[in-house]
Scaffold this active site. Structure first.
Site, short mmCIF file in Angstrom:
data_model
loop_
_atom_site.label_atom_id
_atom_site.label_comp_id
_atom_site.label_asym_id
_atom_site.label_seq_id
_atom_site.Cartn_x
_atom_site.Cartn_y
_atom_site.Cartn_z
N SER A 36 51.66 66.50 73.95
CA SER A 36 51.08 66.74 75.27
C SER A 36 50.76 68.22 75.38
CB SER A 36 52.07 66.33 76.37
OG SER A 36 51.55 66.63 77.65
N GLY A 48 27.21 63.36 79.74
CA GLY A 48 26.62 62.23 79.04
C GLY A 48 25.48 62.74 78.20
N ASN A 52 22.33 64.85 79.56
CA ASN A 52 22.25 66.26 79.17
C ASN A 52 20.89 66.60 78.55
OD1 ASN A 52 24.91 66.65 79.97
ND2 ASN A 52 25.73 66.50 77.90
N PHE A 102 33.96 61.25 80.22
CA PHE A 102 34.25 62.00 79.00
C PHE A 102 35.37 62.98 79.31
CE2 PHE A 102 33.21 65.89 76.42
CZ PHE A 102 33.55 65.37 75.18
N GLN A 171 28.04 61.01 67.96
CA GLN A 171 29.43 60.64 68.21
C GLN A 171 29.73 59.17 67.94
OE1 GLN A 171 27.51 62.35 70.47
NE2 GLN A 171 28.76 63.65 71.77
N GLN A 172 28.72 58.32 67.96
CA GLN A 172 28.97 56.89 67.78
C GLN A 172 29.05 56.49 66.31
OE1 GLN A 172 30.38 55.44 69.94
NE2 GLN A 172 29.09 54.25 71.32
N THR A 222 22.08 70.29 62.68
CA THR A 222 22.60 71.51 63.30
C THR A 222 23.85 71.97 62.55
OG1 THR A 222 23.79 70.18 64.94
CG2 THR A 222 21.62 71.01 65.55
N LEU A 223 24.00 73.29 62.42
CA LEU A 223 25.06 73.87 61.58
C LEU A 223 25.97 74.80 62.37
CD1 LEU A 223 22.69 74.79 58.59
CD2 LEU A 223 24.06 72.70 58.83
N ASP A 256 23.15 68.84 72.58
CA ASP A 256 22.20 68.17 73.47
C ASP A 256 21.10 69.14 73.90
OD1 ASP A 256 23.98 66.07 73.23
OD2 ASP A 256 24.97 66.51 75.15
#
Length: 326
Positions: A36, A48, A52, A102, A171-172, A222-223, A256
């Protein structure tokens, strides 16, 4: 160019942890993690991925169509998006679930631990892209993280309708099967990933780097602080550095914003390198603020950043387009 941005619409709950996650993890106890974190702050922001990206495109004058599923708690958020140039007429409102949430915690090294509650997003597969196209004929469909079934459906419908599409599974990828990844990517005019996602995509699809390029038009990776790399089949890679010396307040939504800038520039017919430069300048705006839609697009300041970092030619190409309706 009329762009439909499909994907998640959510509320972001952003927390800041003053330490480092890695200092709390014991290598020999990773199979029994129970932690925690006491955080210093909590900010509730609009977010989202699709919202975004649409927010950024709207700020650049493109009037994008936002396509996603929300709950009955969306009213105030919808007003905000409309005020910033986003067409929300194709957003589906659920009677059963609240808008997605999120929840993200960021440490002092800008590493993040996050959780996502889908809520109304699970109903996004009910949205018919044909109806969206009938209402406002589309030139490009961006398929960003969403309910997996919705992502596949909207990609298939874009193919059936003969509309160019961009694949942004990001992300998916952790949830998608190999067949789903291959379906989402094949035939994409644009493919967006970050560096880690590019490796995960290849692993999920069972493809080599070249086999991915055989199936897409342009692959944009993207890096982070290193900028961006653009790959095309049988063409040399294009690399563009990130905007340097940006004080990192919160990395949420940086990718985004890059997509917003990049897609705006290519919709204006500008070169890929210039598109990446605008994308990086947009990313810097978000990185310097807390919240993925807390930044303000001021054309003069944006052009000044491009001019300082990328030179007079890049700024000149963008100056003729920035702020004008697409």
């Amino acid at each position: 160019m009329r762009i439909a941005v499909t994907g998640s619409i959510a509320t972001d709950h952003l927390m800041a942890f003053p330490g480092r996650f890695v200092d709390q993890l014991l290598p020999d106890q990773l199979e029994h993690v129970s932690l925690s974190f006491l955080v210093d702050s909590l900010q509730v922001r609009r977010g989202g991925v699709a919202a975004n990206i649409a927010f950024g495109l709207g700020g650049l004058g493109l009037a994008p169509l936002l396509v996603g599923a929300v709950g009955p708690d969306f009213a105030e958020y919808e007003v905000w998006l409309k005020e910033h140039g986003v067409d929300t007429g194709s957003v589906y409102v659920s009677c059963e679930h609240q808008t997605a949430r999120f929840m993200c915690m960021t440490d002092q090294d800008t590493n993040q631990i996050a959780a996502f509650y889908a809520g109304a997003m699970a109903e996004a597969g009910r949205i018919d892209l044909r109806a969206v196209h009938d209402r406002a004929p589309l030139d490009l469909v961006l398929v960003s993280p969403n309910d997996p079934g919705a992502m596949v459906r909207h990609t298939e419908q874009a193919r059936e309708l003969g509309i160019d599409f961009a694949a942004d599974p990001s992300q998916q990828l952790a949830r998608l099967t190999g067949d789903e990844v291959r379906s989402l990517v094949t035939g994409a005019r644009w493919l967006f990933t970050n560096e880690y996602e590019s490796a995960l995509l290849r692993e999920r699809a069972g493809w080599s780097h070249q086999e991915v390029l055989d199936r897409v038009g342009v692959w944009v990776t993207t890096l982070g602080a290193q900028g961006v790399r653009i790959d095309r089949k049988n063409e040399p890679a294009i690399t563009v550095g990130a905007v340097p010396d940006v004080r990192a307040e919160d990395p949420t939504g940086v990718g985004d914003a890059f997509r917003s800038g990049f897609l705006a520039a290519v919709s204006w017919g500008l070169p890929l390198g210039t598109a990446a430069q605008l994308g990086c300048a947009m990313s810097a705006l978000v990185l310097a603020t807390t919240g993925s839609q807390a930044y303000e697009i001021r054309p003069a300041a944006l052009l000044a950043t491009v001019r300082t970092v990328y030179g007079e030619q890049a700024a000149g190409l963008l100056e003729a387009k920035l702020g004008r309706p697409a």
